[in-house]
Design an enzyme around this catalytic site. Structure first.
Site: not given
Length: 442
Positions: A329-331
């Protein structure tokens, strides 16, 4: 009986809600009370500060992204475990997105849902009696909630305090405290908000200083008297917000991978799942005795060189992904991609398990709620399952690559469905953080 609660809110962002909330939480703990903190909205940093201030878990309450059953479960469990819940609002008290009444993501929704009175924090810099007009507007704007007092923040002098207090007296709103301008009470920040609790130097000394400042400037007895019993109209027990991606979940956890919503982890554990942490920055691979791997968001853009040089981690992650699901997720999504360009423009090779390429040198703020429909079976559900989530990042995609999309997403403002994230074999990832399954029902 459930513990009492109240909500610390403000007419706008930047008024000092977080500072005052943390100081109140810590000051009440010092009085010997059992205190729980909760955060309205999707902010993923503040709950960790609440946990540090109170010595107890915190979580998010999000009226847009969460169904009533989940809201009731989180708030009810916190209230049952505490003498008082000191919840923190987000943005302005009534700020939200288009949605059904009570499900706009506004902090006022949470106050109404839980039956908590509101203590309003008003930044009085640049005004005096006029602050009373602002508070009066907040008092009358939404009949579902009750504002029981105000804390004046950034007071310049004793005369300034008297003038601002006169404005509040005119509208009949008790002044529960007044804090002077004091730069040393401000917590350090970076591009996504506050520097995370685990990275803030001398955090507990800072929290003690906040508590001392609040104790000197705020009537804690009046705060306690203003709190009211938590009122929840729904059951406090329900299914986890998101399905557990495995029975033993390898979860990256260090300064580069630090963000998972507390309610998500709690829900996974409630189903019997075990979370096994490992540190990519310490060059640790996902533990082999796990059946899934989760790379949370965080700040990999600040550690791209170390991640690129973590050969044991990258090799172990690639090997893990050959037989078991991996989600980022994201990073975490950025690290699953081919390359990550850091702030200086240097490209670093990542895991190459997805074809996306990202850059922190080319920055653009991406912020907002997402509703996502999964495009294939995976760790977060079956094809067609809808999720609510939130996206907040400055990194940009320089090349999306040729992977199939992880989901089709829309926002609350009527955007057309658009592909998001990527999936390849057992590997999936996206920039949005999933908050809960979406059934279309409150």
């Amino acid at each position: 009986m459930s513990g009492k609660g109240l909500l610390i809110a403000a007419p706008r962002s930047g008024s000092g809600k977080t500072t005052i909330t943390l100081g109140l939480q810590r000051a009440l703990v010092k009085r010997g009370l059992t205190v729980r903190g909760l955060k309205c909205g999707p902010d993923y940093i503040d709950p960790a500060f609440h946990a540090a201030a109170t010595g107890a878990p915190s979580a998010n309450l999000d009226s847009f992204a969460m169904p009533n059953t989940l809201l009731g479960q989180i708030a009810g469990e916190a209230a049952e475990a505490a003498d008082i819940v000191v919840a923190e609002g987000s943005m302005g008290l009534f700020d939200g997105v288009p949605g059904e009444m009570g499900h706009t993501g506004a902090s006022a929704d949470i106050a109404a849902f839980c039956g908590w009175p509101v203590v309003l924090v008003v930044d009085v810099s640049g005004q005096a009696q006029s602050a009373g007009a602002v508070a009066l507007g907040c008092m009358r704007y939404d009949e579902r909630i009750r504002i029981v007092g105000v804390i004046l923040n950034k007071v310049a002098s004793e005369r300034h305090r008297r003038l601002a207090s006169a404005g509040m007296e005119r509208i009949g709103l008790p002044v529960l405290g007044a804090l002077p301008r004091e730069a040393s009470l401000i917590l350090p920040e970076r591009h996504l908000g506050l520097v995370q609790a685990g990275e803030t130097e001398d955090l507990h000394a800072r929290l003690d200083a906040l508590a001392d400042a609040i104790s000197a400037a705020v009537d804690l007895d009046a705060i306690l008297a203003a709190a009211e019993p938590t009122e929840l109209p729904v059951t406090r027990h329900g299914a986890p917000a998101l399905p557990a991606p495995g029975r033993r979940i390898a979860i990256a956890r260090d300064a580069a991978f630090s963000f998972v919503y507390p309610h998500v982890e709690t829900g996974w554990r409630a189903t019997g799942a075990t979370l096994v942490p490992f540190s990519p920055l310490a060059d640790e691979p996902p533990p082999q005795n796990c059946d899934s791997c989760w790379l949370p968001g965080g700040y990999p853009e600040l550690h791209a060189g170390r991640i690129a040089g973590a050969s044991r981690f990258l090799a172990g992650l690639r090997g893990f992904a050959e037989t078991r699901p991996v989600h980022g997720e994201c990073g975490g999504y950025m690290v699953l991609g081919k390359t990550l360009i850091d702030a200086d423009g240097t490209a670093h090779a990542m895991a190459n398990l997805l074809s996306v390429e990202t850059s922190f040198a080319k920055r653009k703020m991406n912020l907002g709620y997402r509703r996502a429909v999964l495009q294939a079976n995976g760790p977060l559900g079956s094809a067609g399952q809808a999720l609510t989530g939130h996206e907040f990042h400055y990194a940009t995609i320089t090349s999306v690559g040729d992977d199939a999309p992880f989901a089709m997403v829309t926002d609350p403002h009527g955007s057309a469905p658009a592909p998001a994230g990527g999936r390849r074999a057992l590997v999936t990832g996206s920039f949005f953080h999933a908050i809960a399954r979406f059934s279309g029902q409150p």
